[in-house]
Motif scaffolding. Structure first.
Motif, PDB file in Angstrom:
ATOM      1  N   LEU A  13       0.825  -1.210   0.000  1.00  0.00           N
ATOM      2  CA  LEU A  13       0.000   0.000   0.000  1.00  0.00           C
ATOM      3  C   LEU A  13       0.861   1.262   0.000  1.00  0.00           C
ATOM      4  O   LEU A  13       0.587   2.221  -0.739  1.00  0.00           O
ATOM      5  N   LEU A  14       1.906   1.257   0.812  1.00  0.00           N
ATOM      6  CA  LEU A  14       2.772   2.433   0.880  1.00  0.00           C
ATOM      7  C   LEU A  14       3.525   2.634  -0.431  1.00  0.00           C
ATOM      8  O   LEU A  14       3.684   3.762  -0.899  1.00  0.00           O
ATOM      9  N   SER A  16       2.440   1.868  -3.303  1.00  0.00           N
ATOM     10  CA  SER A  16       1.471   2.304  -4.317  1.00  0.00           C
ATOM     11  C   SER A  16       1.255   3.808  -4.296  1.00  0.00           C
ATOM     12  O   SER A  16       0.805   4.381  -5.289  1.00  0.00           O
ATOM     13  N   VAL A  17       1.559   4.452  -3.166  1.00  0.00           N
ATOM     14  CA  VAL A  17       1.393   5.910  -3.093  1.00  0.00           C
ATOM     15  C   VAL A  17       2.741   6.621  -3.155  1.00  0.00           C
ATOM     16  O   VAL A  17       2.827   7.823  -2.883  1.00  0.00           O
ATOM     17  N   GLY A  18       3.795   5.886  -3.496  1.00  0.00           N
ATOM     18  CA  GLY A  18       5.072   6.522  -3.761  1.00  0.00           C
ATOM     19  C   GLY A  18       6.047   6.588  -2.611  1.00  0.00           C
ATOM     20  O   GLY A  18       7.045   7.309  -2.684  1.00  0.00           O
ATOM     21  N   CYS A  19       5.820   5.840  -1.530  1.00  0.00           N
ATOM     22  CA  CYS A  19       6.757   5.835  -0.407  1.00  0.00           C
ATOM     23  C   CYS A  19       8.008   5.048  -0.801  1.00  0.00           C
ATOM     24  O   CYS A  19       7.939   3.836  -1.032  1.00  0.00           O
ATOM     25  N   GLN A  44      -3.644   4.839   6.890  1.00  0.00           N
ATOM     26  CA  GLN A  44      -4.476   5.659   6.018  1.00  0.00           C
ATOM     27  C   GLN A  44      -3.947   7.087   5.933  1.00  0.00           C
ATOM     28  O   GLN A  44      -3.886   7.676   4.852  1.00  0.00           O
ATOM     29  N   ARG A  46      -0.864   8.076   6.352  1.00  0.00           N
ATOM     30  CA  ARG A  46       0.368   8.085   5.563  1.00  0.00           C
ATOM     31  C   ARG A  46       0.059   7.983   4.086  1.00  0.00           C
ATOM     32  O   ARG A  46       0.697   8.662   3.255  1.00  0.00           O
ATOM     33  N   MET A  47      -0.926   7.179   3.719  1.00  0.00           N
ATOM     34  CA  MET A  47      -1.310   7.064   2.321  1.00  0.00           C
ATOM     35  C   MET A  47      -1.897   8.371   1.798  1.00  0.00           C
ATOM     36  O   MET A  47      -1.824   8.657   0.595  1.00  0.00           O
ATOM     37  N   GLU A  48      -2.453   9.175   2.680  1.00  0.00           N
ATOM     38  CA  GLU A  48      -2.986  10.475   2.285  1.00  0.00           C
ATOM     39  C   GLU A  48      -1.898  11.541   2.168  1.00  0.00           C
ATOM     40  O   GLU A  48      -2.178  12.663   1.749  1.00  0.00           O
ATOM     41  N   GLY A  49      -0.680  11.186   2.555  1.00  0.00           N
ATOM     42  CA  GLY A  49       0.438  12.108   2.400  1.00  0.00           C
ATOM     43  C   GLY A  49       0.914  12.771   3.667  1.00  0.00           C
ATOM     44  O   GLY A  49       1.850  13.576   3.632  1.00  0.00           O
ATOM     45  N   GLU A 186       4.211  16.075   1.216  1.00  0.00           N
ATOM     46  CA  GLU A 186       4.279  16.078   2.672  1.00  0.00           C
ATOM     47  C   GLU A 186       4.902  17.353   3.217  1.00  0.00           C
ATOM     48  O   GLU A 186       4.568  17.791   4.315  1.00  0.00           O
TER      49      GLU A 186
END
Length: 270
Positions: A13-14, A16-19, A44, A46-49, A186
């Protein structure tokens, strides 16, 4: 998320959002959460930025945890060079037993806290204009004997420090205004603009600090300013024009750049 996800799922998941450091971030999220509900909520966020450090409530800086909170600038690893160079100056045997050190634009107080861990004899003062940063810096510095002041640059400092500062360490905003929109979300969305925006060329605060600092420094004092590799020449020119002899320190492994200035005695200036 209604149930607690597994570690591999969180890493996916992380990613997938570019972490970039998804495994390390997942490990911290799992380690710091006390309930599955808290874990799911933090994943959630962290996935939101939201910055990981704001979620955890701390950042690892210069070998120790420093408290941070939402709305406070997160200290970067490159700023450890500023700490390193300050401690190098503090090792000078000619300094008084309790040299006055000022951490200007202190943010969370991370730089000051790192200095006090290595040089507890210093009389450390820190200042910032952002209320959340001042609150956070007090948590990090006051238990170690540091004093934190609220206000705009030198206006925040007690007048009794004028002419007594042996080391002025500065991590003022130096991002050019137009470059803020290209920063990671962020930083751009979750850190206060006042901690990032350095004006059209990023050097507005460096000009103000150079112009005022000589009046605050003790004889033989130093000012150390974090800057970027690209802006180092500009920061150096600003300090030189204000009457400083300058040198530049660079750490490639940190991607850190610090310009160090020492006032040239008036009789020696052209």
């Amino acid at each position: 998320m209604s149930t607690s996800p597994g570690f591999d799922q969180v890493v996916s998941l992380l990613r997938s959002v570019g972490c970039v450091f998804a495994e390390e971030e997942a490990a911290l999220l799992f380690a710091e959460a006390t309930t599955t509900t808290e874990l799911s909520r933090n994943i959630q966020r962290r996935m939101e930025g939201v910055p990981l450090e704001h979620i955890l409530g701390w950042v690892d800086f210069a070998g120790a945890r420093v408290s941070v909170e939402p709305g406070v600038f997160v200290p970067r690893r490159r700023t450890e060079l500023l700490v390193r160079e300050t401690l190098s100056v503090l090792r000078d045997d000619s300094l008084p037993a309790s040299p006055v050190v000022v951490d200007l634009c202190c943010g969370s107080g991370a730089v000051g806290a790192a200095i006090l861990r290595q040089a507890p004899q210093a009389e450390l003062h820190a200042a910032d204009i952002e209320p959340a940063a001042v609150r956070c810096a007090r948590r990090n510095l006051e238990p170690r004997g540091g004093r934190v002041h609220a206000g705009d640059l030198f206006e925040a400092l007690p007048l009794g420090l004028r002419g007594r500062i042996r080391i002025l360490t500065v991590n003022a905003p130096y991002v050019p205004t137009v470059a803020i929109r290209t920063m990671p979300p962020e930083a751009r969305l979750y850190e206060p603009a006042v901690s990032l925006d350095g004006g059209p060329d990023g050097l507005d605060f460096h000009r103000r600090i150079a112009a005022e600092s000589i009046r605050w420094l003790a004889a033989g004092g130093h000012v150390l300013i974090e800057t970027s590799r690209r802006q180092a020449a500009g920061t150096s020119e600003i300090l030189a024009a204000a009457g400083f002899a300058i040198r530049t320190a660079r750490a490639e492994e940190l991607d850190g750049t610090v310009v160090i200035g020492r006032p040239i005695p008036a009789r020696m200036r052209r």
